[in-house]
Design an enzyme around this catalytic site. Structure first.
Site, PDB file in Angstrom:
ATOM      1  N   ASP A 290       0.778  -1.185  -0.079  1.00 53.11           N
ATOM      2  CA  ASP A 290       0.212  -0.080  -0.101  1.00 53.11           C
ATOM      3  C   ASP A 290       0.838   1.209  -0.074  1.00 53.11           C
ATOM      4  OD1 ASP A 290      -2.287   1.694   0.034  1.00 53.11           O
ATOM      5  OD2 ASP A 290      -3.149   0.651   1.628  1.00 53.11           O
TER       6      ASP A 290
HETATM    7  C1  NOJ Z   1      -4.026   3.876   0.060  1.00 56.95           C
HETATM    8  C2  NOJ Z   1      -5.367   2.684   0.201  1.00 56.95           C
HETATM    9  O1  NOJ Z   1      -5.207   2.262   1.541  1.00 56.95           O
HETATM   10  C3  NOJ Z   1      -5.209   2.003  -0.798  1.00 56.95           C
HETATM   11  O2  NOJ Z   1      -6.507   1.199  -0.824  1.00 56.95           O
HETATM   12  C4  NOJ Z   1      -5.241   2.676  -2.181  1.00 56.95           C
HETATM   13  O3  NOJ Z   1      -5.471   1.786  -3.374  1.00 56.95           O
HETATM   14  C5  NOJ Z   1      -3.876   3.318  -2.219  1.00 56.95           C
HETATM   15  N1  NOJ Z   1      -3.762   4.358  -1.421  1.00 56.95           N
HETATM   16  C6  NOJ Z   1      -3.630   3.910  -3.512  1.00 56.95           C
HETATM   17  O4  NOJ Z   1      -4.427   5.087  -3.886  1.00 56.95           O
END
Ligand code: NOJ
Length: 743
Positions: A290
């Site tokens: 993430d």
């Molecule tokens: C953080 C989020 O937790 C995740 O779900 C998302 O895909 C990413 N950012 C990218 O935007």
């Protein structure tokens, strides 16, 4: 003899399943692709390999804390394997051109984005979609999302999110399927099928990304990014299965979660990412972190600095670093210091190059860059029609005293009152991808859009969503008094759920409850359209003599779909997939809890030393599986026949009202005595069926002993013979029950 054949058959079946699942994991990767990748890998420098393991955001959209403005330079250097938050044909083509014309090895980029509930056409939020219990519609919505997203250059979505969640304070419950593991598995598989289709090389399919691996939904106190701590048994039984279901459906990538589990952040968890995901489950896609979750391990406190964090991540099995730049900055020195292995780096590069081959990017890096498709395949009338129907199907009718709904046909003037009645922006909900709020249909617009309407629609906001300003009350009350019927549009703003949107109080915010009370005093018939991204504590509103329709955030077609339900063109059939608590103090409250040693007995309400609250019931306001219809259903003739390892359950469901309607008939099981305790009920099946007025439908469910299996302390899954209670009903609390013995 019999059992020999049975064993042999089972072994053949198992081989077939394994090879089918291997095929679905391979997703069209040919031997020729594999040898091309071998050749490519041999020609890559270490820097180019590390580049493939790095993902950066463009500056088009902000979905995390820090931005790296250098991404164009990095692309030309061959220091990036994929870009996210960049879409539209022209922009993707421009960036892809830099990769395939200006970098040394000309390796095409993957383009990712958070296509969570639609790309341009925004569908209801995922939690709402799950409440439709319509797997075909869920799959179709992802099919359309993929169609639109790939027509704008994208080929990778950061979805589905399959995190099981039992705490509505956590804003990200909006993105998942709710609290139930069994249903969560069905939804996860449907979403992967929808995005990826059967052929990833088709230009209208994209790689999905199951997230957030693992157990992100169990954040302590419902606070986003917070610690997760649970037993291995709970992890296996409740939290892991939906990720596994996505893997079995062939998902092409997986995202690590921000949280730690038992002291180990997922991004450093070798057991999770390598032993379980790769070895046990046979995952053949790539693992991405993430957003900056490698770097965040310094804050977690399991890494001394970013370099140390990068070491932990690659050694755990993380293939791609999202936005952290830690692989780019530190993998080479770590390799020199012999703290990481070249073979691990090579393997990660291979997974990513394979993904590019599966997408057909080596054949044509611009295959998702068709201007013609962008013009023709985005926001089409058919897509809007589907979205509208899906909005209606996702609505859940919570309360309807005196048949206040549907709105009677002879009404001449409808007053819409409330801060969410005409707010286009809020209709998108959270994660609206490339959705354009200006194209959203509000409730007021939806009511006005009905062809041949014979009524007038007037609107007053009354108050804002969150503050204490009551200055609009008078105008709202005055307007409501002039109408024949009032629709209150109350709830949360779209941004109040989703990532980084936890709430410590899940009431309807601001002075909206007070507004509702004031409007009810006008004596007009009142229906509430509730807009929210999580279950709310709505006891105060619920105590008023109003109808309540849970509409969630419906996306682009919200107002049209809601109007269809309010007027009865669509008979509501949605059922909650997450419990609505009586109050915040009950949280977490979910249907499949344990009985405890001192269960509360409603027949003995005064008993003291039992598991109960002094100040409120244990029962939630609205349980899992709950939802009303404009008609009524009665259940009868529950039968269950056990034949060896097979359990046949039959039930008759009669439509006892005066209009046709769809019912979600739910099957639950309780294992009465287990070597470890079992939940009071577990969903094991459902059927969504149309039953005409006056009609009785006989339905059959077929279970096997596999459906009775559960994880044991040794983390093996098997069933135990004995007595089981089978429950069938229209929600998890109101069921018919029968006890059976399975030997
Ligand atoms: C953080 C989020 O937790 C995740 O779900 C998302 O895909 C990413 N950012 C990218 O935007």
């Amino acid at each position: 003899m019999m059992s020999f054949y049975k064993q042999k058959f089972t072994a053949i079946l198992l081989m077939l399943v394994v090879s089918l699942s291997a095929q679905s994991q391979d997703k069209g990767l040919t031997p020729a692709d594999k040898s091309k990748i071998d050749v490519l890998l041999k020609s890559m420098t270490l820097e180019e390999k590390i580049g493939q393991l790095s993902l950066f955001t463009s500056d088009w959209d902000v979905t995390g804390p820090s931005l790296n403005g250098n991404y164009k330079k990095l692309i030309k250097n061959g220091s990036v394997g994929a870009i996210f938050n960049a879409y539209t044909v022209d922009y993707v083509r421009e960036l892809q051109r830099m990769a395939v014309e200006e970098s040394r090895l000309k390796i095409p980029l993957i383009f990712g984005y958070d296509v969570i509930h639609g790309h341009r056409t925004i569908f209801p939020i995922p939690l709402a979609q799950a409440c439709s219990w319509d797997m075909a519609a869920i799959e179709q919505s992802e099919r359309i999302a993929a169609q639109e997203a790939t027509a704008e250059g994208l080929n990778w979505t950061f979805a589905p999110m399959v995190d099981i969640a039992r705490d509505p304070r956590w804003g990200r419950v909006a993105e998942g399927a709710g609290e139930d593991t069994w249903l969560g598995c069905k939804v996860a598989a449907a979403r992967v099928r929808g995005f990826e289709g059967t052929d990833l090389k088709a230009t209208n399919t994209m790689i999905a990304c199951v997230k957030h691996f693992a157990a992100y939904g169990a954040a302590q106190a419902g606070r986003d990014y917070h610690t997760v701590d649970m037993s291995m048994l709970s992890l296996y039984e409740w939290y892991l299965p939906p990720y596994k279901a996505a893997v079995d459906a062939g998902v092409g990538s997986a995202m690590t979660s921000f949280n730690e589990i038992a002291g180990v952040p997922s991004t450093a968890n070798r057991w999770l990412l390598t032993d379980l995901l790769r070895k046990d489950w046979g995952f053949k896609g790539f693992v991405v972190t993430d957003y900056t979750s490698i770097n965040e391990m310094v804050n977690h406190g399991n890494a001394a600095d970013n370099k140390d964090a990068a070491r932990l991540a690659i050694n755990a099995g993380v293939d791609m670093d999202m936005q952290g730049s830690t692989y780019l900055d530190y993998l080479a020195p770590l390799l020199e210091e012999k703290k990481v292995n070249l073979s691990d780096i090579d393997q990660s590069v291979r997974w990513i190059l394979e993904a590019k081959a599966k997408l057909g990017l080596f054949d044509d890096p611009y295959r998702y860059c068709s201007k013609e498709r962008q013009e023709k395949e985005v926001m089409t009338p058919e897509q809007q029609l589907f979205a509208r129907k899906f909005v209606a199907e996702s609505c859940v009718l919570l309360k309807n005293p005196g048949q206040l709904l549907p709105i009677p046909g002879n009404i001449k003037k409808i007053a819409v009152i409330g801060p969410l009645g005409d707010s286009k922006k809020d209709m998108l909900g959270n994660w609206s991808a490339a959705g354009n709020w200006e194209k959203c249909v509000t409730l007021v617009e939806g009511l006005n859009n009905r062809p041949g309407k014979q009524y007038e629609v007037v609107y007053e906001k009354g108050c804002n969503v969150t503050d204490a300003d009551r200055s609009g009350f008078d105008a709202a009350i005055k307007l409501a008094s002039t109408a024949d019927y009032v629709i209150l549009a109350l709830g949360e703003n779209g941004w109040m759920s989703g990532e980084a949107s936890s709430r410590s109080n899940i009431d309807i915010p601001g002075v909206q409850n007070e507004l509702a009370e004031a409007i009810v005093k006008t004596g007009k018939p009142v229906a509430v359209a509730l807009f929210n991204g999580r279950p709310l504590a709505i006891s105060q509103l619920n105590s008023l003599p109003v109808a309540i329709l849970e509409t969630w955030f419906g996306g682009t077609q919200a107002g049209n779909g809601i109007a269809d339900v309010l007027f009865g063109d669509v008979n509501p059939s949605g059922k909650l997939t997450m419990t609505f608590p009586l109050n915040l103090g009950q949280v977490p409250v979910f249907y499949n809890s344990k009985n405890t040693g001192r269960p509360y007995n409603p027949a003995d309400p005064g008993a003291k030393y039992v598991s109960r609250y002094l100040d409120c019931s244990n029962d939630p306001l609205y349980p899992f599986g709950y939802g009303l219809s404009y008609t009524t259903f009665s259940y009868s003739a529950l039968e269950s026949i056990v034949d060896g390892g097979k359990i046949k359950v039959s039930i008759s469901v009669t439509n006892t009202g005066n209009r046709d309607g769809e019912e979600v008939v739910q099957l639950y099981v309780r294992d009465k005595v287990g070597s470890i305790t079992r939940p009071v009920k577990e969903l094991k099946g459902f059927r969504k069926v149309l039953i005409k007025k006056g009609e009785t439908r006989s339905l059959e469910f077929n279970l096997t002993t596999d459906d009775l299996a559960f994880y044991h302390p040794d983390l093996k899954k098997y069933w135990e013979p004995g007595e089981f209670t089978v429950f069938v009903g229209g929600n998890s609390a109101e069921t018919m029950a029968k006890t059976i013995e399975v030997k």
